[in-house]
Scaffold this motif. Structure first.
Motif, PDB file in Angstrom:
ATOM      1  N   PHE A 433       0.831  -1.201   0.000  1.00 30.88           N
ATOM      2  CA  PHE A 433       0.000   0.000   0.000  1.00 30.88           C
ATOM      3  C   PHE A 433       0.871   1.258   0.000  1.00 30.88           C
ATOM      4  CE2 PHE A 433      -2.352   3.354   2.201  1.00 30.88           C
ATOM      5  CZ  PHE A 433      -3.521   3.388   1.458  1.00 30.88           C
ATOM      6  N   ASN A 434       1.881   1.297   0.863  1.00 31.10           N
ATOM      7  CA  ASN A 434       2.757   2.464   0.920  1.00 31.10           C
ATOM      8  C   ASN A 434       3.618   2.604  -0.326  1.00 31.10           C
ATOM      9  OD1 ASN A 434       2.708   3.934   3.736  1.00 31.10           O
ATOM     10  ND2 ASN A 434       2.467   1.765   4.184  1.00 31.10           N
ATOM     11  N   THR A 435       3.953   1.487  -0.961  1.00 27.48           N
ATOM     12  CA  THR A 435       4.699   1.560  -2.224  1.00 27.48           C
ATOM     13  C   THR A 435       3.874   2.237  -3.305  1.00 27.48           C
ATOM     14  OG1 THR A 435       5.917  -0.465  -1.654  1.00 27.48           O
ATOM     15  CG2 THR A 435       5.928   0.205  -3.956  1.00 27.48           C
ATOM     16  N   ILE A 436       2.572   1.945  -3.351  1.00 27.35           N
ATOM     17  CA  ILE A 436       1.685   2.615  -4.320  1.00 27.35           C
ATOM     18  C   ILE A 436       1.666   4.127  -4.065  1.00 27.35           C
ATOM     19  CG2 ILE A 436      -0.707   2.830  -5.098  1.00 27.35           C
ATOM     20  CD1 ILE A 436      -1.075  -0.138  -4.477  1.00 27.35           C
ATOM     21  N   LEU A 437       1.523   4.515  -2.797  1.00 27.08           N
ATOM     22  CA  LEU A 437       1.504   5.940  -2.470  1.00 27.08           C
ATOM     23  C   LEU A 437       2.819   6.617  -2.835  1.00 27.08           C
ATOM     24  CD1 LEU A 437      -0.261   5.955   1.030  1.00 27.08           C
ATOM     25  CD2 LEU A 437      -1.277   6.151  -1.240  1.00 27.08           C
ATOM     26  N   ILE A 438       3.934   5.952  -2.548  1.00 29.67           N
ATOM     27  CA  ILE A 438       5.252   6.528  -2.843  1.00 29.67           C
ATOM     28  C   ILE A 438       5.446   6.688  -4.345  1.00 29.67           C
ATOM     29  CG2 ILE A 438       7.729   6.066  -2.741  1.00 29.67           C
ATOM     30  CD1 ILE A 438       7.209   4.795   0.024  1.00 29.67           C
ATOM     31  N   LEU A 439       5.013   5.695  -5.128  1.00 25.50           N
ATOM     32  CA  LEU A 439       5.145   5.798  -6.590  1.00 25.50           C
ATOM     33  C   LEU A 439       4.329   6.969  -7.136  1.00 25.50           C
ATOM     34  CD1 LEU A 439       5.158   2.214  -8.143  1.00 25.50           C
ATOM     35  CD2 LEU A 439       6.778   4.058  -8.591  1.00 25.50           C
ATOM     36  N   LEU A 440       3.091   7.115  -6.663  1.00 20.44           N
ATOM     37  CA  LEU A 440       2.261   8.233  -7.116  1.00 20.44           C
ATOM     38  C   LEU A 440       2.888   9.569  -6.732  1.00 20.44           C
ATOM     39  CD1 LEU A 440      -1.311   6.884  -6.257  1.00 20.44           C
ATOM     40  CD2 LEU A 440      -0.423   7.380  -8.544  1.00 20.44           C
ATOM     41  N   ALA A 441       3.367   9.667  -5.499  1.00 23.25           N
ATOM     42  CA  ALA A 441       3.973  10.917  -5.056  1.00 23.25           C
ATOM     43  C   ALA A 441       5.272  11.202  -5.791  1.00 23.25           C
ATOM     44  CB  ALA A 441       4.220  10.865  -3.548  1.00 23.25           C
ATOM     45  N   SER A 442       5.997  10.158  -6.211  1.00 17.27           N
ATOM     46  CA  SER A 442       7.269  10.371  -6.913  1.00 17.27           C
ATOM     47  C   SER A 442       7.058  11.036  -8.272  1.00 17.27           C
ATOM     48  CB  SER A 442       8.004   9.043  -7.088  1.00 17.27           C
ATOM     49  OG  SER A 442       7.323   8.187  -7.992  1.00 17.27           O
ATOM     50  N   VAL A 443       5.929  10.740  -8.939  1.00 18.20           N
ATOM     51  CA  VAL A 443       5.639  11.395 -10.223  1.00 18.20           C
ATOM     52  C   VAL A 443       5.436  12.893 -10.007  1.00 18.20           C
ATOM     53  CG1 VAL A 443       4.036  11.484 -12.166  1.00 18.20           C
ATOM     54  CG2 VAL A 443       4.621   9.287 -11.133  1.00 18.20           C
ATOM     55  N   ALA A 444       4.692  13.266  -8.974  1.00 14.05           N
ATOM     56  CA  ALA A 444       4.514  14.683  -8.653  1.00 14.05           C
ATOM     57  C   ALA A 444       5.819  15.312  -8.197  1.00 14.05           C
ATOM     58  CB  ALA A 444       3.447  14.838  -7.562  1.00 14.05           C
ATOM     59  N   CYS A 445       6.636  14.544  -7.504  1.00 12.84           N
ATOM     60  CA  CYS A 445       7.950  15.041  -7.068  1.00 12.84           C
ATOM     61  C   CYS A 445       8.818  15.408  -8.266  1.00 12.84           C
ATOM     62  CB  CYS A 445       8.625  13.974  -6.207  1.00 12.84           C
ATOM     63  SG  CYS A 445      10.246  14.443  -5.550  1.00 12.84           S
ATOM     64  N   VAL A 446       8.775  14.578  -9.304  1.00  5.86           N
ATOM     65  CA  VAL A 446       9.538  14.864 -10.531  1.00  5.86           C
ATOM     66  C   VAL A 446       9.007  16.127 -11.204  1.00  5.86           C
ATOM     67  CG1 VAL A 446       9.938  14.035 -12.881  1.00  5.86           C
ATOM     68  CG2 VAL A 446      10.293  12.505 -10.939  1.00  5.86           C
ATOM     69  N   SER A 447       7.694  16.260 -11.292  1.00  4.16           N
ATOM     70  CA  SER A 447       7.127  17.460 -11.916  1.00  4.16           C
ATOM     71  C   SER A 447       7.491  18.713 -11.135  1.00  4.16           C
ATOM     72  CB  SER A 447       5.606  17.324 -12.022  1.00  4.16           C
ATOM     73  OG  SER A 447       4.994  17.420 -10.743  1.00  4.16           O
ATOM     74  N   PHE A 448       7.523  18.609  -9.813  1.00  6.52           N
ATOM     75  CA  PHE A 448       7.879  19.762  -8.986  1.00  6.52           C
ATOM     76  C   PHE A 448       9.335  20.151  -9.191  1.00  6.52           C
ATOM     77  CE2 PHE A 448       9.055  21.713  -4.863  1.00  6.52           C
ATOM     78  CZ  PHE A 448       8.152  22.770  -4.884  1.00  6.52           C
ATOM     79  N   CYS A 449      10.220  19.174  -9.278  1.00  5.47           N
ATOM     80  CA  CYS A 449      11.632  19.476  -9.552  1.00  5.47           C
ATOM     81  C   CYS A 449      11.797  20.111 -10.939  1.00  5.47           C
ATOM     82  CB  CYS A 449      12.464  18.200  -9.465  1.00  5.47           C
ATOM     83  SG  CYS A 449      12.697  17.561  -7.793  1.00  5.47           S
ATOM     84  N   ALA A 450      11.069  19.580 -11.922  1.00  2.78           N
ATOM     85  CA  ALA A 450      11.161  20.132 -13.275  1.00  2.78           C
ATOM     86  C   ALA A 450      10.709  21.588 -13.312  1.00  2.78           C
ATOM     87  CB  ALA A 450      10.332  19.291 -14.237  1.00  2.78           C
ATOM     88  N   MET A 451       9.643  21.923 -12.574  1.00  2.00           N
ATOM     89  CA  MET A 451       9.150  23.293 -12.553  1.00  2.00           C
ATOM     90  C   MET A 451      10.032  24.202 -11.691  1.00  2.00           C
ATOM     91  SD  MET A 451       6.630  23.060 -14.571  1.00  2.00           S
ATOM     92  CE  MET A 451       6.061  24.737 -14.363  1.00  2.00           C
TER      93      MET A 451
END
Length: 516
Positions: A433-451
């Protein structure tokens, strides 16, 4: 082709997988290591956590591979990063909506009572063969996974056709210029004049008129899918990232304080053991009083939670004493390199969290100075890979803080626990369950770094994906722009909470029980 980048990528992949295997061994409950539905759930956990790390480490890899626009026919690192980003993000989507949900439902359908049966025609007490048990697990996993896929597909279709993520709104400025012959002395007085030239005793004025507008560009299914995935991830990232930026340095500092070097004589050890025995008896008495009140149907949830906290604290102290008992009278509890390494790590985490928060405020929200962008560019000028390495440290630290925030929120959400992750006592279902949450948050983390690092990461694939398309979509641009204020808010609240809050002592717990 840059073989150096390929070698580094292979090494990073191998190291990341080994670290996640070690993480699984440290956190997983001992009873789950040999049971828990086989090796499949454990395999997908390692792959899921590795995917979250890969997507974050792909950011500096993209920067190192980018083309230099000032050099004609420059090929950069020579690698097709656009294809690599597509493969990685599609793989993350597949893990989030197919593989990990199937592993979770497959594990939840596992019956521990049937573990004694072997894969033969042997029957369990309930009369079912092992083949039928595994068949039920697979059937349950497939059914619930199909439901997850249908829900995500429906959400994607609604967003694509109704919420306007099928196109990116790109603002543009058009400049229309025309020339005319005029008197040289009247040229400066003409409106919209961009230049005046004197050719063969005749004066020519170039008159330009600028117009602005919005270009509607249709996006591919891949970009639209990434946009939906990013939008869902942002909800988690705002909470986990904000909490983690504040809690991670404090966790490292508390770890140093709690495990600092202590010399204990045999007399001190014996006294400490007697104290733990005394507190254990008091906890047993407290649990008996709670059980008596539960018989009268009175709510004791708050006291049960406090009892769990005290028991965990006492167990930790007992383990430390047991570790000391294995050493000589003058031995230390652990290596000084590890102890002071925690102190250095706490200082590093504090510095990186502060710089991240300053960068978010000054660059992202106020837009008055590029801050870390200038730092990376200056470091690259000094040494070509120094800026990339520093950029990698900031992007990976943000992911680390997000994971730390996920652990905190999952373990202590208001007054109840949701899929806790604790060393040596984590269930596979909680891990998945926590792996799913971490994967979803990692995509947003990448977008935040890119911006956040647009100036430094310009002309990269991820910059084009998020800055030119995803962030320009209708409604989603507001999500990415304004939710970062929520990130700062969660960071401020978490800093106050984890600085002031501490587990209640046993004495306070007993006083509350006596008052009731």
């Amino acid at each position: 082709m840059n073989w150096f980048l390929i070698i580094v990528a292979v090494l990073v992949v191998g190291i990341t997988i080994m670290v996640n295997i070690r993480l699984l061994k440290v956190y997983l409950d001992p009873e789950e290591k040999h049971h828990g539905g086989g090796y499949f759930p454990k395999f997908v956990i390692v792959m899921g956590l590795s995917g979250a790390a890969f997507i974050s480490l792909l950011l500096p890899f993209d920067v190192a591979n980018k083309k230099d626009p000032t050099i004609r026919n420059d090929t950069g690192g020579g690698l097709d990063l656009e294809l690599l980003w597509q493969m990685t993000l599609w793989a993350v989507l597949g893990m989030v909506i197919v593989v990990l949900p199937f592993a979770l439902y497959y594990y939840e359908a596992w019956d521990p009572d049937s573990e004694g049966a072997t894969i033969t025609r042997e029957y369990t007490e309930g009369g079912d063969s092992q083949f039928s048990i595994i068949g039920r697990q697979i059937t349950s996993g497939i059914c619930w996974t199909l439901a997850t896929i249908i829900i995500f597909a429906g959400m994607l279709l609604i967003c694509y056709y109704a919420a306007g993520i099928d196109e990116a709104l790109l603002p543009y400025t058009a400049l229309k210029c025309s020339g005319q012959e005029v008197q040289l002395e009247s040229c400066p007085r003409l409106a919209n004049i961009s230049s005046c030239t004197d050719v063969d005793s005749a004066s020519y004025a170039v008159q330009c008129v600028s117009t602005t507008g919005t270009l509607h560009v249709k996006v591919s299914l891949f970009v639209a899918t990434v946009a939906v995935l990013t939008c869902v991830g942002w909800v988690l990232f705002v909470v986990f990232g904000g909490v983690g930026l504040a809690s991670l340095p404090l966790d490292m500092a508390y770890s140093f304080i709690e495990n600092k070097l202590v010399s204990m004589t045999r007399e001190d050890f014996a006294a400490e053991r007697e104290r733990i025995k005394h507190e254990t008896r008091e906890l047993l008495g407290l649990s008996e009083r709670i059980l008596e009140k539960l018989k009268t149907n009175k709510s004791q949830q708050k006291k049960v939670t406090a009892l769990q906290v005290s028991v965990e604290k006492l167990e930790k102290e007992h383990r430390r004493n047991q570790a000391y008992n294995k050493k000589s009278e003058f031995a230390k509890l652990t290596s000084p390199f590890i102890i002071y390494g925690r102190l250095l790590l706490a200082m590093f985490c504090a510095a990186w969290s502060i710089m991240w928060l300053v960068h978010i405020i000054v660059n992202n929200t106020l837009d008055v100075h590029p801050v870390l962008n200038n730092l990376f560019i200056a470091l690259d000028s000094a040494f070509s890979l120094l800026g990339v390495i520093t950029y990698m440290s900031f992007s990976f630290y943000l992911l680390w803080a997000t994971v730390n925030g996920c652990l905190h929120v999952g373990m202590n959400f208001l007054v109840f626990t949701i899929h806790p992750m604790k060393p040596g006592s984590t269930l596979l279902s909680s891990f998945i369950f926590n792996t799913i949450l971490i994967l979803l948050a990692s995509v947003a983390c990448v977008s935040f770094c890119a911006m956040s690092f647009r100036q430094y990461a310009a002309n990269t694939v991820v910059d084009t994906l998020y800055a030119s398309y995803v962030s320009k979509m209708k409604y989603l641009s507001y999500v990415m722009e304004y939710l970062q204020y929520g990130l700062l808010g969660f960071a401020a609240l978490s800093l106050c909470w984890y600085s002031l809050k501490g587990p209640k002592s046993l004495k306070q717990l007993l006083e509350e029980q006596d008052d009731d």
